[in-house]
Enzyme design. Structure first.
Site, mmCIF file in Angstrom:
data_model
loop_
_atom_site.group_PDB
_atom_site.id
_atom_site.type_symbol
_atom_site.label_atom_id
_atom_site.label_comp_id
_atom_site.label_asym_id
_atom_site.label_seq_id
_atom_site.Cartn_x
_atom_site.Cartn_y
_atom_site.Cartn_z
ATOM 1 N N GLU A 53 0.830 -1.214 0.000
ATOM 2 C CA GLU A 53 0.000 0.000 0.000
ATOM 3 C C GLU A 53 0.862 1.261 0.000
ATOM 4 O O GLU A 53 1.900 1.318 0.644
ATOM 5 C CB GLU A 53 -0.942 0.032 1.215
ATOM 6 C CG GLU A 53 -1.945 -1.106 1.263
ATOM 7 C CD GLU A 53 -2.919 -1.133 0.095
ATOM 8 O OE1 GLU A 53 -2.976 -0.162 -0.677
ATOM 9 O OE2 GLU A 53 -3.622 -2.153 -0.049
ATOM 10 N N ASP A 346 4.127 18.431 -4.232
ATOM 11 C CA ASP A 346 3.216 18.395 -5.394
ATOM 12 C C ASP A 346 1.762 18.514 -4.929
ATOM 13 O O ASP A 346 0.962 19.227 -5.537
ATOM 14 C CB ASP A 346 3.385 17.059 -6.144
ATOM 15 C CG ASP A 346 4.372 17.153 -7.302
ATOM 16 O OD1 ASP A 346 4.767 18.275 -7.674
ATOM 17 O OD2 ASP A 346 4.755 16.083 -7.839
#
Ligand SMILES: Nc1nc2c(ncn2[C@@H]2O[C@H](COP(=O)(O)OP(=O)(O)O)[C@@H](O)[C@H]2O)c(=O)[nH]1
Ligand SMILES: [Mg+2]
Length: 404
Positions: A53, A346
């Protein structure tokens, strides 16, 4: 015969690992959690997540545990604390050195603490007298083979028995467990309290596969209170702010002059062709959206795409008259914050744009949408997605903020 040298090697490794954490903490004291005194009756809850994950699903799993522990505290369990599982060996973070990274690298620990009693792993080590951290019980959570009984989802758990756990403890060689128990589990996270109460004297309990238990109240007030406390490390915020001011000409948290896109590629482009567009399809859709916003010429693109894909997208959009921006980190930023920090920068830049377009079912995009809800952007400017080149394009669900 072999035991002694093996033990010495392990202890050396341990010392090196703990040192790394402590040095980082010293250097950057304002981001460190407060040292907590040794309190003997503290019940420490550890958890981990399925190894493949990514970062942003892990943030969601944190919220499930943080809400559970915060609620338990409110109900009188004042000695419960949640241990923040170090970031270690994440699948997408290819350039990362293989050391456990503390949460203060990415998050504002004081802010996390304002919601839930959390503690960094290195703080736990600083509390114990010997070099080995021994957990009382590790519960290895497993899915039931069939989640539905007669078509209904029932909450239940059942102990399978003692079992092996071989996924490791965040790279630490000096963590052991007295007992490892496999448990089939399905249901809300508050049900874990039933497991915790099986051994009331346990002081160090760990749950693996923390992604299996679900939120008690997804998208409601406790979810958002917790989400609001997940502020980023102030230094990452500062880097993003400077970039936005310098390259995108905006000095506010709610900018009016650029559009942002999260263009998820890599595994999504390889295996989710029905959800994500080609490069040409991306250009076409962005052009269509931007034509409706004639005052916007600046476009910020966050992406995990390869350089060749990025260059192609940039070239095609530039030819259409847009000013395209990507965050290109300096070597100093790469060395200090790695892939995880750059991804957060970002996300911050995307979250402050006047209009955001994300990638379908990307948790990276979901976290940006939440950030924008917190900042107070209109939902129309947030819940937008890139569509596949052909076929159906389901509108994103609107998980809007709940403050009361
Ligand atoms: N810097 C950067 N990294 C990204 C971007 N998109 C994806 N990644 C990387 O790929 C990982 C994606 O995994 P995850 O967080 O699980 O999000 P999801 O897979 O999109 O749901 C992120 O944690 C980043 O490391 C992006 O736009 N910018
Ligand atoms: Mg993922």
């Amino acid at each position: 015969m072999f035991l002694l040298p093996l033990l010495v090697t392990n202890l050396l490794l341990v010392a090196a690992e703990i040192d790394t954490e402590v040095q980082y903490c010293d250097k950057d004291a304002q981001n460190c959690g407060n040292e907590v005194e040794v309190v003997d009756d503290t019940k420490l809850i550890f958890y981990d997540v399925n190894p493949p994950e990514g970062f942003n699903l892990r943030r969601d799993v944190y919220m499930r545990f943080a809400v559970m522990v915060a609620e338990a505290r409110k109900k009188g369990r004042k000695n419960w604390e949640l241990v923040l599982p170090p970031w270690y060996n994440l699948y997408h973070w290819k350039s990362e050195k293989r050391v456990p990274i503390p949460w203060n690298k990415f998050f504002d620990i004081d802010s996390l603490k304002s919601f839930a009693p959390v503690v960094e792993m290195y703080e736990v080590f600083s509390r114990i007298k010997n070099d080995v951290l021994e957990l009382d019980t590790v519960y290895v959570l497993q899915n039931f083979e069939d989640s539905f009984e007669d078509g209904n989802f029932v909450e239940e758990w059942g102990i399978v028995g003692n079992c092996e756990y071989d996924e490791g403890f965040w790279g630490y060689k000096n963590i052991t467990a007295k007992e490892v128990v496999c448990v089939k589990f399905q249901g809300k996270i508050s049900k874990l309290k039933e497991l915790i109460s099986l051994h009331p004297h346990d002081k160090k309990i760990m749950f693996t596969h923390g992604e299996i238990p679900l939120h008690d109240l997804y998208g409601l007030k406790s979810y958002w209170d917790c989400r609001k406390s997940m502020k980023f490390n102030k230094k990452l915020e500062k880097i993003a702010k400077k970039y936005i001011a310098e390259y995108l000409d905006c000095n506010s948290k709610k900018c009016k002059n650029y559009l942002s896109v999260h263009w998820r590629r890599q595994d999504f482009a390889r295996s989710r062709g029905n959800d994500v567009p080609s490069i040409a399809g991306t250009v076409k859709q962005l052009h269509k959206n931007l034509r409706r916003l004639p005052e916007i010429k600046k476009v910020f693109i966050a992406s995990d795409a390869s350089m060749s894909e990025i260059n192609k997208l940039e070239k095609d959009l530039t030819e259409l008259g847009y000013e395209i921006h990507f965050f290109l980190p300096s070597l100093a930023i790469i060395n200090e914050y790695g892939d995880g920090g750059i991804a957060i920068i970002d996300q911050i830049i995307c979250s402050r744009a006047t209009y955001f377009i994300g990638t379908h079912e990307s948790t990276f995009s979901y976290r940006i949408q939440e950030e924008r809800e917190i900042l107070g952007f209109k939902s129309d400017t947030t819940f937008n997605r890139l569509c596949p080149d052909s076929g159906i394009c389901i509108k994103p669900s609107r998980w809007t903020i709940v403050n009361k």
